[in-house]
Write a protein that holds these residues in place. Sequence first.
Motif, PDB file in Angstrom:
ATOM      1  N   ALA A  89       0.861  -1.200   0.000  1.00 33.23           N
ATOM      2  CA  ALA A  89       0.000   0.000   0.000  1.00 33.23           C
ATOM      3  C   ALA A  89       0.889   1.239   0.000  1.00 33.23           C
ATOM      4  O   ALA A  89       0.786   2.110   0.862  1.00 33.23           O
ATOM      5  CB  ALA A  89      -0.961  -0.020   1.189  1.00 33.23           C
ATOM      6  N   THR A  90       1.723   1.305  -0.995  1.00 25.62           N
ATOM      7  CA  THR A  90       2.803   2.309  -1.047  1.00 25.62           C
ATOM      8  C   THR A  90       2.285   3.737  -1.209  1.00 25.62           C
ATOM      9  O   THR A  90       2.994   4.688  -0.888  1.00 25.62           O
ATOM     10  CB  THR A  90       3.772   1.945  -2.189  1.00 25.62           C
ATOM     11  OG1 THR A  90       4.973   2.682  -2.032  1.00 25.62           O
ATOM     12  CG2 THR A  90       3.186   2.202  -3.571  1.00 25.62           C
ATOM     13  N   GLY A  91       1.059   3.909  -1.700  1.00 26.09           N
ATOM     14  CA  GLY A  91       0.496   5.252  -1.854  1.00 26.09           C
ATOM     15  C   GLY A  91       1.408   6.123  -2.703  1.00 26.09           C
ATOM     16  O   GLY A  91       1.800   5.761  -3.820  1.00 26.09           O
ATOM     17  N   GLY A  92       1.819   7.287  -2.167  1.00 22.31           N
ATOM     18  CA  GLY A  92       2.741   8.177  -2.881  1.00 22.31           C
ATOM     19  C   GLY A  92       4.149   7.625  -2.988  1.00 22.31           C
ATOM     20  O   GLY A  92       5.009   8.249  -3.610  1.00 22.31           O
ATOM     21  N   GLY A  93       4.422   6.502  -2.350  1.00 17.34           N
ATOM     22  CA  GLY A  93       5.722   5.823  -2.484  1.00 17.34           C
ATOM     23  C   GLY A  93       6.772   6.300  -1.489  1.00 17.34           C
ATOM     24  O   GLY A  93       7.931   5.883  -1.562  1.00 17.34           O
ATOM     25  N   HIS A  94       6.391   7.146  -0.533  1.00 17.29           N
ATOM     26  CA  HIS A  94       7.405   7.802   0.305  1.00 17.29           C
ATOM     27  C   HIS A  94       8.251   6.814   1.118  1.00 17.29           C
ATOM     28  O   HIS A  94       9.466   6.991   1.234  1.00 17.29           O
ATOM     29  CB  HIS A  94       6.730   8.825   1.225  1.00 17.29           C
ATOM     30  CG  HIS A  94       5.900   9.810   0.460  1.00 17.29           C
ATOM     31  ND1 HIS A  94       6.439  10.655  -0.484  1.00 17.29           N
ATOM     32  CD2 HIS A  94       4.559  10.052   0.441  1.00 17.29           C
ATOM     33  CE1 HIS A  94       5.477  11.391  -1.027  1.00 17.29           C
ATOM     34  NE2 HIS A  94       4.330  11.037  -0.482  1.00 17.29           N
ATOM     35  N   THR A  95       7.607   5.775   1.653  1.00 11.54           N
ATOM     36  CA  THR A  95       8.354   4.805   2.468  1.00 11.54           C
ATOM     37  C   THR A  95       9.301   3.988   1.579  1.00 11.54           C
ATOM     38  O   THR A  95      10.486   3.844   1.878  1.00 11.54           O
ATOM     39  CB  THR A  95       7.357   3.856   3.186  1.00 11.54           C
ATOM     40  OG1 THR A  95       6.468   4.670   3.951  1.00 11.54           O
ATOM     41  CG2 THR A  95       8.049   2.871   4.079  1.00 11.54           C
ATOM     42  N   ALA A 132      -2.970   0.375   6.736  1.00 10.73           N
ATOM     43  CA  ALA A 132      -3.626  -0.857   7.185  1.00 10.73           C
ATOM     44  C   ALA A 132      -5.053  -0.601   7.685  1.00 10.73           C
ATOM     45  O   ALA A 132      -5.891  -1.512   7.657  1.00 10.73           O
ATOM     46  CB  ALA A 132      -2.789  -1.529   8.270  1.00 10.73           C
ATOM     47  N   HIS A 133      -5.338   0.638   8.107  1.00 10.85           N
ATOM     48  CA  HIS A 133      -6.707   0.923   8.578  1.00 10.85           C
ATOM     49  C   HIS A 133      -7.725   0.871   7.436  1.00 10.85           C
ATOM     50  O   HIS A 133      -8.926   0.937   7.677  1.00 10.85           O
ATOM     51  CB  HIS A 133      -6.762   2.273   9.317  1.00 10.85           C
ATOM     52  CG  HIS A 133      -6.437   3.453   8.465  1.00 10.85           C
ATOM     53  ND1 HIS A 133      -7.392   4.300   7.977  1.00 10.85           N
ATOM     54  CD2 HIS A 133      -5.262   3.915   7.995  1.00 10.85           C
ATOM     55  CE1 HIS A 133      -6.822   5.247   7.256  1.00 10.85           C
ATOM     56  NE2 HIS A 133      -5.523   5.034   7.252  1.00 10.85           N
ATOM     57  N   HIS A 134      -7.245   0.735   6.172  1.00 11.24           N
ATOM     58  CA  HIS A 134      -8.155   0.553   5.032  1.00 11.24           C
ATOM     59  C   HIS A 134      -8.407  -0.933   4.723  1.00 11.24           C
ATOM     60  O   HIS A 134      -9.303  -1.240   3.948  1.00 11.24           O
ATOM     61  CB  HIS A 134      -7.555   1.164   3.754  1.00 11.24           C
ATOM     62  CG  HIS A 134      -7.430   2.646   3.781  1.00 11.24           C
ATOM     63  ND1 HIS A 134      -8.501   3.492   3.613  1.00 11.24           N
ATOM     64  CD2 HIS A 134      -6.359   3.456   3.949  1.00 11.24           C
ATOM     65  CE1 HIS A 134      -8.098   4.744   3.676  1.00 11.24           C
ATOM     66  NE2 HIS A 134      -6.795   4.752   3.885  1.00 11.24           N
TER      67      HIS A 134
END
Length: 259
Positions: free
Chosen positions: A52-58, A119-121
């Motif tokens: 769940a990388t989203g914007g990829g920041h991690t 993870a809350h999604h």
Amino acid sequence: MELNEIQRASQEQFARQSDRYGRGHVLQNVDDVRTALKHIPLPARAKVLDIATGGGHTGILLASLGHDVTLSDLTQAMLDRASALAREQGFDVKTQQHSAEEFPFANESFDLVTCRVAAHHFSSPVNFVRESARMLQRGGALLVIDGTVEDDQPEAEAWSHRVEKLRDPSHNRFITPCHWRRMCESAGLRVTHSGLTPFKQPDLNWYFETAATTPENRAQVLELVRTAPGSARTLFRIGEEDGKIVWWWQRLTLVAVKP
Ligand SMILES: C[S@@+](CC[C@H](N)C(=O)[O-])C[C@H]1O[C@@H](n2cnc3c(N)ncnc32)[C@H](O)[C@@H]1O
């Protein structure tokens, strides 16, 4: 990929809002990940899966540290933007679209699985932890960072759940630290670090914009803020600064190792 109702809500929400999660988003500040990494011994070139990388920041931070990173997400638009951001910064990352409830990789493929503020999604956090455990090599670690509420605060937890669900209907549920620990232990992982850090929500209006919250839901959230019970008011330090509504979420950082 067949999606359940919760997954579909997330995919639709994040496909619509994918342009919001890159530069300028509060998640771009990855100090929480840097701090968490101090608890995780890694080989020089670890194989990392950022779920769940989203914007990829991690994932991009981990690539910048020399690791071999795969960014994964349910939403292709998020993956496209995250991989473009990685390329712009000169990092080579792989991408894979899949749900956090089922990973399309062979057993023991990674040294580190990360998952931050997502993870809350998930429709099944249990499956996510089980799949992470399956994916890890022996000695590998799962790093989860996510919103949470202390175990002994059911009223404040219920308040924060209602607020978050109205703000972003693809929210499923925050998970308490004890529950995370139980899921990890059931999946055969050993929790080596677990800590809570307050994280500022600096402007409720920005927060609404990020999720494209409907006007009706904004009004309901404002009413919930106005009538928040004392437990939530104290725990989340709900207040006003320069005309903006602010509060402090509790963020859990949890590290669990596969023995
Ligand atoms: C807030 S963003 C994640 C932020 C990111 N991890 C970071 O460190 O900046 C949430 C992401 O979770 C993804 N997501 C939501 N439900 C998912 C699921 N069931 N499986 C995989 N990804 C999911 C969304 O598509 C979205 O990209």
